[in-house]
Design a protein around this motif. Sequence first.
Motif, PDB file in Angstrom:
ATOM      1  N   HIS B 348       6.525   9.468  -3.537  1.00  0.00           N
ATOM      2  CA  HIS B 348       5.670  10.250  -2.640  1.00  0.00           C
ATOM      3  C   HIS B 348       4.392   9.488  -2.307  1.00  0.00           C
ATOM      4  O   HIS B 348       3.896   8.720  -3.127  1.00  0.00           O
ATOM      5  N   HIS B 349       3.892   9.716  -1.118  1.00  0.00           N
ATOM      6  CA  HIS B 349       2.714   8.995  -0.649  1.00  0.00           C
ATOM      7  C   HIS B 349       1.483   9.345  -1.479  1.00  0.00           C
ATOM      8  O   HIS B 349       0.672   8.481  -1.788  1.00  0.00           O
ATOM      9  N   ILE B 350       1.335  10.613  -1.802  1.00  0.00           N
ATOM     10  CA  ILE B 350       0.186  11.203  -2.500  1.00  0.00           C
ATOM     11  C   ILE B 350      -1.138  10.517  -2.118  1.00  0.00           C
ATOM     12  O   ILE B 350      -1.866   9.987  -2.964  1.00  0.00           O
ATOM     13  N   GLY B 402      -6.343   7.921   3.350  1.00  0.00           N
ATOM     14  CA  GLY B 402      -5.032   7.424   2.935  1.00  0.00           C
ATOM     15  C   GLY B 402      -3.932   8.115   3.717  1.00  0.00           C
ATOM     16  O   GLY B 402      -4.099   9.248   4.171  1.00  0.00           O
ATOM     17  N   PHE B 404      -0.257   6.056   4.264  1.00  0.00           N
ATOM     18  CA  PHE B 404       0.918   5.324   3.793  1.00  0.00           C
ATOM     19  C   PHE B 404       2.192   5.760   4.505  1.00  0.00           C
ATOM     20  O   PHE B 404       3.282   5.516   4.010  1.00  0.00           O
ATOM     21  N   ALA B 649      -8.103  -7.276   0.586  1.00  0.00           N
ATOM     22  CA  ALA B 649      -8.183  -5.919   0.031  1.00  0.00           C
ATOM     23  C   ALA B 649      -6.820  -5.230   0.086  1.00  0.00           C
ATOM     24  O   ALA B 649      -6.420  -4.527  -0.849  1.00  0.00           O
ATOM     25  N   GLN B 650      -6.093  -5.423   1.192  1.00  0.00           N
ATOM     26  CA  GLN B 650      -4.760  -4.837   1.304  1.00  0.00           C
ATOM     27  C   GLN B 650      -3.823  -5.400   0.242  1.00  0.00           C
ATOM     28  O   GLN B 650      -3.002  -4.675  -0.322  1.00  0.00           O
ATOM     29  N   GLU B 652      -4.741  -6.699  -2.700  1.00  0.00           N
ATOM     30  CA  GLU B 652      -5.158  -6.173  -4.015  1.00  0.00           C
ATOM     31  C   GLU B 652      -4.635  -4.753  -4.193  1.00  0.00           C
ATOM     32  O   GLU B 652      -4.078  -4.401  -5.229  1.00  0.00           O
ATOM     33  N   GLY B 653      -4.827  -3.952  -3.146  1.00  0.00           N
ATOM     34  CA  GLY B 653      -4.377  -2.567  -3.208  1.00  0.00           C
ATOM     35  C   GLY B 653      -2.870  -2.448  -3.320  1.00  0.00           C
ATOM     36  O   GLY B 653      -2.353  -1.538  -3.975  1.00  0.00           O
ATOM     37  N   VAL B 656      -1.665  -2.607  -6.897  1.00  0.00           N
ATOM     38  CA  VAL B 656      -1.841  -1.324  -7.590  1.00  0.00           C
ATOM     39  C   VAL B 656      -0.799  -0.314  -7.108  1.00  0.00           C
ATOM     40  O   VAL B 656      -0.203   0.432  -7.892  1.00  0.00           O
ATOM     41  N   PHE B 657      -0.567  -0.319  -5.798  1.00  0.00           N
ATOM     42  CA  PHE B 657       0.411   0.601  -5.204  1.00  0.00           C
ATOM     43  C   PHE B 657       1.812   0.310  -5.738  1.00  0.00           C
ATOM     44  O   PHE B 657       2.554   1.216  -6.130  1.00  0.00           O
ATOM     45  N   VAL B 684      -0.329   8.226 -10.786  1.00  0.00           N
ATOM     46  CA  VAL B 684      -0.468   6.921 -10.145  1.00  0.00           C
ATOM     47  C   VAL B 684      -1.405   6.104 -11.032  1.00  0.00           C
ATOM     48  O   VAL B 684      -2.055   6.653 -11.916  1.00  0.00           O
ATOM     49  N   CYS B 685      -1.463   4.810 -10.768  1.00  0.00           N
ATOM     50  CA  CYS B 685      -2.279   3.932 -11.621  1.00  0.00           C
ATOM     51  C   CYS B 685      -3.752   4.300 -11.561  1.00  0.00           C
ATOM     52  O   CYS B 685      -4.302   4.550 -10.489  1.00  0.00           O
ATOM     53  N   ARG B 686      -4.382   4.293 -12.707  1.00  0.00           N
ATOM     54  CA  ARG B 686      -5.822   4.495 -12.804  1.00  0.00           C
ATOM     55  C   ARG B 686      -6.498   3.166 -13.103  1.00  0.00           C
ATOM     56  O   ARG B 686      -5.826   2.154 -13.318  1.00  0.00           O
ATOM     57  N   ALA B 690      -5.282  -1.215 -13.702  1.00  0.00           N
ATOM     58  CA  ALA B 690      -5.374  -2.117 -12.555  1.00  0.00           C
ATOM     59  C   ALA B 690      -5.660  -3.538 -13.015  1.00  0.00           C
ATOM     60  O   ALA B 690      -6.665  -3.786 -13.684  1.00  0.00           O
TER      61      ALA B 690
END
Lengths: 152, 742
Positions: B348-350, B402, B404, B649-650, B652-653, B656-657, B684-686, B690
């Motif tokens: 899920h996108h959440i 957000g 996604f 940044a994308q 790096e993100g 995590v995604f 999701v990751c906190r 990371a």
Amino acid sequence: MPSYPLTVNGERREVEAPPEMPLLWVLRDVLGLTGTKYGCGKSLCGACTVHVDGTAVRSCVTPVSLVADKEITTIEGLAPAELTTLQQAWIAENVSQCGYCQSGQIMTAAALLAENPDPGDEEIDQAMFLNICRCGTYQRIRKAIHRAAREG
Amino acid sequence: MSVLVTNVSRRDVIKALGLGTGFVLSASVVPRGLRALVWGNSAGPLSPSVYLAIAEDGTVSVYVHRAEMGQGSRTGLTQIVADELEADWDRLQVVPAYGDKKFGSQNTDGSTSIREFYDAFRLAGATARTMLEQAAAAHWDVDPSRVEARNHRVHNLASGEALDYRDFVAAAALLEVPDPTSVALKSRAQHRYIGKPVRNIYGEDFVTGRAVFGQDVRREGMVYAVAARPPVVGGRLKDYDREAAMAVTGVLDVVELPVYEWPMRYQPLGGVAVVATNTWSAIQGRDALNATFESGPNGDYDTTEYEASLWQAIEAGGTVTYDRGDVPAALASAAKRIRADYFVPHQHHIPMEPPAATAEWNGEDLKIWTSCQDPQTVQTTVAPYFGKQPEDIYVEVTLLGGAFGRKSKPDFAVEAALLARHMGKPVKMVWTREDDVRHGYYHTISAQRVEVGLDASGKVQAWDHRSAYPSLMEVYSGQKTDAATDFEVVPVMEQPLAIPALRLWSGEAKAHIRVGWLRSVTSIQHGFAVGSMVDEIAAATGRRPDVVWNDLFGSVLTGTALDDPERPEPRPRAADRLRAVFGRVVEMSGYGRTLAPGTGIGLAAFTSFGSFTAAALEVTVSPAGDVHVPRAWTAIDCGFAVNPDRVAAQMEGAVVFGLSIALHGELTTRNGAVVQDNFGNYPVCRIGEAPQVEVALLENEHPLGGAGEPGVPPVAAALCNGIFAAVGKRIRRLPIRNQLKS
């Protein structure tokens, strides 16, 4: 409906609300302060973080009746005139992506720095644990907090 | 692709844009053939994609037609036009384009914003600059070669005089657009915004709480709505206690939402809404409703049972979607065969911001403010409910907290519009987090079986790849598909791996839930399977994974999708480019160095959305089986980066995604209904999970590729490969969760 005197960002406001209505919705819907965000409603994500008497608090699970006569600070009130060192560090490090979680991140970080002016990575991770960022800006959040600690 | 620039000010359309007088240019992308890109969704071959307006006081307004959801599209596009225009950054204003076909495709997905509109924005800026110079030359009565525009002023090179752009706006507005061949574009060396890490234009708004997202819109007299929807897709409202809801303080009304018609597309799911003076009262009112629902045809959907049917589909094979060489023969004569099954559950996108839309109806006109990825989709989806033409509905795109891919589907905007009409007041339809998790358009659930045949030296001779997953096209067609749609199938065949015999299958799989696209789409599961299998080949042949990868990179033979003449760019040097990003992460990570016990580095590479990416993850697995990723290295070749900081940044993100998917992501159903409902059971990751990510951007002269999605596909494979390197355990099912715990 009872009436609650609230001090929000230094201003006295009188708010009519059911006693159990979370501060989050008082801020957003009644007072029109939408800088504090809704992300989960269950204190799981930190997007709703504000300061109550200087302490970081999740407003989505804080009934308005509990914060009457307390000093509430939201993201809008963090820097009434100039941006704080922390906010400047946030911009300098280009932390934000979508920006939605960032109010809550900054409020939690500000409370951390007020208590611990030079936190290490582990202390940052512990203090910021509750604040989720779905875009994954975490490493820049750490960097911005370190920068603010250095420059503050 | 070519670009057509038009002087709109000569056609008196300025008034529609709300300017008094001024100089307005539009630029249209003219796609080759009938459609621009597999991912593109052009409104038409000559729809302008950018409007550039210079007001009488010299202020430049750039109408940016793409949604901003964290990828930096609006900053990047503005950089492009501002650079060629030689604008002073401080005299620019970025205007989000409201929904209108004249702005071209406003559908922000597929990682296309920069690459699809780079040429149009450049030419618009350069043309405007040229016309200002022409106006200046005429004013000074000198040859145009004797004037030069620099930072919002035109300089008379002969006399040394300089005047502000504002002094030439009126004259430029009357000029004819010069031939594109006579418009000089800057070289990369001359660029001062393009290619630079220009700060996000919304940066200050974000840190002060001033930024307005879909959830934040406020209109005079507005009321708030929250809805109870059928837990099962296709289900129907049965019963609810209207009186109990109306008795809750602040509740104004209880309104049934319409029953949709199959196929669902973007129609609301139905159910019943509670309208109140504030969100909290609406939520309390909804709880008091005690709404009950019938399940309908998908009431049996149980993801555990469904997985079994996917494996049956894998056994059966399905439709062959790609076939080169003779896979059966190559497998039969192989010295060694390796076969592995991979599974990825629904995701899920959440997004941090749950969906929301605000609508206002005055009896005649409808206006909508929402965080959507495409305002034109909102227009076309809402219009039929009002008996209107799409262009008669005003839709404004707020910032998105957000998306996604979820917010391309504007069911929430329809709900807001219908309630606004019913109430005769502005209504903000608020989706709670529970609504967001329970009523999404999920990433599909997939099974894959990969069988490879190796020769005596360990070289891959055959690759047989079976996939079975319900298609995201089914919400449009209402029919079971073979998941053989172009962009769902293409990822595996696109990989520049020198495999003589390659065969792809698509298994039969019907959807019982709304399936949609989620950041990198089928490259999620295909990246996982391809990246894992290469690593499994290395383990089976006793060679280092980096050696096996480097052996595999090779020229790709074209197949069905790649032969499509309407694809705008051929894929020259694909193997070299993938090899290059892979080599970078091998180098950056110090791959091959001795690591502590329980630590390993995993590698993976993938091409998607026109770009080439690779990831190296340093993974530690504790004796208790806890996975930790302290560091990651990623590389992207997207041609070049208009804003290198946003691209980094994308990336790096994306790590995590991708880790969130691999470690935690699992959305399941029972009796047709989604089991999860918030971050507690859909984690999701906190920050503690990371890694420190280092990003390398590789630049060249190739056409631009995307940046928002390509970082995701290699991550899960790199993680699982790292786990194998650390403790010798192979993960083939996501999420990892407790699979390593003793």
